[in-house]
Scaffold this active site. Structure first.
Site, short mmCIF file in Angstrom:
data_model
loop_
_atom_site.label_atom_id
_atom_site.label_comp_id
_atom_site.label_asym_id
_atom_site.label_seq_id
_atom_site.Cartn_x
_atom_site.Cartn_y
_atom_site.Cartn_z
N ASN A 159 37.27 37.38 49.07
CA ASN A 159 37.41 36.01 48.63
C ASN A 159 36.05 35.05 48.69
O ASN A 159 35.88 34.33 49.84
CB ASN A 159 38.68 35.26 49.11
N SER B 134 36.96 37.02 35.00
CA SER B 134 37.70 37.33 36.45
C SER B 134 39.13 36.65 36.59
O SER B 134 39.25 36.23 37.80
CB SER B 134 36.58 36.87 37.39
N TYR C 249 42.17 43.22 35.24
CA TYR C 249 40.78 42.71 35.94
C TYR C 249 40.41 43.90 36.97
O TYR C 249 39.25 44.22 36.84
CB TYR C 249 40.93 41.35 36.57
N1 UFG Z 1 47.17 30.31 46.47
C1 UFG Z 1 48.15 29.35 46.55
N2 UFG Z 1 48.12 28.24 45.95
C2 UFG Z 1 47.22 28.18 44.80
C3 UFG Z 1 46.09 28.85 44.65
C4 UFG Z 1 46.25 30.32 45.55
O1 UFG Z 1 49.11 29.67 47.43
O2 UFG Z 1 47.16 26.90 44.00
C5 UFG Z 1 47.33 31.60 47.29
C6 UFG Z 1 47.13 32.81 46.57
O3 UFG Z 1 48.69 33.17 46.24
C7 UFG Z 1 46.82 33.83 47.44
C8 UFG Z 1 45.39 32.91 48.23
O4 UFG Z 1 46.06 31.56 47.90
O5 UFG Z 1 47.54 34.06 48.46
C9 UFG Z 1 43.97 33.24 47.67
O6 UFG Z 1 44.41 33.06 46.35
P1 UFG Z 1 43.07 33.01 45.29
O7 UFG Z 1 43.62 32.92 43.96
O8 UFG Z 1 42.24 31.69 45.83
O9 UFG Z 1 42.32 34.32 45.50
P2 UFG Z 1 42.92 35.70 45.21
O10 UFG Z 1 43.14 36.53 46.52
O11 UFG Z 1 43.93 35.86 44.40
O12 UFG Z 1 41.78 36.42 44.52
C10 UFG Z 1 40.70 37.01 45.01
C11 UFG Z 1 39.50 36.88 44.08
C12 UFG Z 1 39.82 37.59 42.63
C13 UFG Z 1 39.97 39.20 43.17
C14 UFG Z 1 41.19 39.07 44.15
C15 UFG Z 1 41.25 40.46 44.64
O13 UFG Z 1 39.14 35.52 43.51
O14 UFG Z 1 38.62 37.75 42.14
O15 UFG Z 1 40.82 38.24 45.05
O16 UFG Z 1 42.72 40.73 45.14
F1 UFG Z 1 40.73 39.75 41.98
#
Ligand code: UFG
Length: 320
Positions: free
Chosen positions: A167, A74, A138
């Site tokens: 999320n 994932s 993914y």
């Molecule tokens: N972010 C930061 N800094 C970090 C980590 C994350 O600014 O160190 C931001 C990311 O850019 C994003 C937000 O925080 O805007 C959330 O990021 P995450 O990585 O926590 O989660 P995502 O939204 O990328 O991912 C989630 C799920 C995935 C899924 C995705 C769907 O965890 O499994 O949503 O788009 F694929």
């Protein structure tokens, strides 16, 4: 019900296993421990270490009435550079599991799908009938399994539900996120608060959102577990249902960092960096369908509460 939980040693699978046990279900966890942890499997569940490809003899022996399928790779970034792992584990593995189910005459399944199946949305909140245009491998592999489930429902009378998570965050039953490679915002911010990382990067503050940082829909893992228990018995044979799972409210990265500061009482130094490739500005779920059909409502929609639960469990495990 006698159920098999594939991926029950991972974060979400272990929390749902605990909720199933609490609900009086008989649970066997199947997990190859490639990313999960044996000590996360809740007491009271039987544990078999095996991959999805090796699941046929396990299903033949257990004879489950239903399967909950969490076992998947994932990491969005990894899926872009090592796509073969995602096609093999997520799609090949799911096919092997469905065939093992068919051989064991088990035709009821709840599958962990994702908001990543939608890609960059035309509108938020995102309904289930929005176009599915994944922007990474993914998301494409999860969408392929959703299609597989539709076929199995039509051809083989499977009763299937795909839950498209937004999320997932927080902790329950003493179980929280523990990824070897941590990429998720809340656990990273908590590690900074605890002094295990010096600082963190906010990926972009020039998005078209009120504070310029990305907006996401954070759902408490307990609320997600509730949805799985409801979904387990919902579909009739021959039916494949798709439900989004989110709070329906978005919070920005900046709001999450502020909540972590408030809950932990630590400063959480941040740097602002470039945008992360493939991040849409806003992802918020419409969960109207599951609310209407199954009467699901999130019991923990408050961001501070989600962060507090994650912090407490991480501290208890000495991880944050
Ligand atoms: N972010 C930061 N800094 C970090 C980590 C994350 O600014 O160190 C931001 C990311 O850019 C994003 C937000 O925080 O805007 C959330 O990021 P995450 O990585 O926590 O989660 P995502 O939204 O990328 O991912 C989630 C799920 C995935 C899924 C995705 C769907 O965890 O499994 O949503 O788009 F694929």
């Amino acid at each position: 019900m006698r159920v098999l939980v594939a991926g029950g040693a991972g974060y979400i699978g272990s929390v749902v296993t605990a909720a199933l046990l609490e609900g009086g279900h008989e649970v066997t966890v199947l997990d190859d421990l490639s990313t999960g942890h044996a000590d996360a499997v809740p007491e009271g569940a039987r544990f078999v270490q095996a991959s999805l490809q090796e699941s046929a003899p396990v299903l033949a022996e257990v004879r489950p009435e239903a399967v909950l399928h969490f076992a998947a790779k994932s990491l969005v970034g990894e899926s872009q550079v090592r796509p073969e792992l995602y096609w093999e584990h997520n799609v090949g593995g799911s096919l092997a599991l469905l065939e093992a189910m068919r051989a064991a005459d088990c035709r009821r399944i709840v599958f962990s799908s994702t908001a990543a199946t939608y890609g960059e949305p035309d509108q938020v909140p995102i309904p289930e009938d929005a176009p599915t245009r994944p922007t990474n491998t993914y998301g494409a592999t999860k969408l392929a399994v959703d299609a597989m489930l539709t076929s199995y429902a039509t051809a083989y009378d499977f009763a299937a539900v795909s839950l498209r998570y937004f999320n997932v965050a927080g902790a329950a039953h003493g179980l929280g996120e523990r990824h070897t490679t941590e990429t998720h915002l809340i656990p990273i911010a908590l590690q900074v608060a605890a002094g295990r990382r010096e600082s963190m990067t906010i990926y972009g503050e020039d998005y078209p959102t009120p504070d310029g940082t990305c907006i996401r829909d954070y759902i408490h893992v307990s609320d997600l577990a509730d949805a799985h228990l409801l979904a387990l018995t919902a579909p009739e044979p021959g039916e494949h249902r798709v439900y989004n799972l989110g709070n329906g409210t978005g919070f920005s990265v900046q709001q999450v960092v502020d909540a972590v500061r408030e809950v932990t009482g630590h400063p959480v130094p941040v740097e602002v960096g470039a945008r992360r490739a493939g991040d849409p500005a806003q992802l918020v779920a419409s969960s109207d369908r599951i609310r209407a059909d199954l009467g699901w409502t999130p019991r923990h929609p408050d961001l501070t509460g989600i962060v507090r639960d994650a912090w407490e469990v991480a501290q208890a495990r000495n991880e944050a």
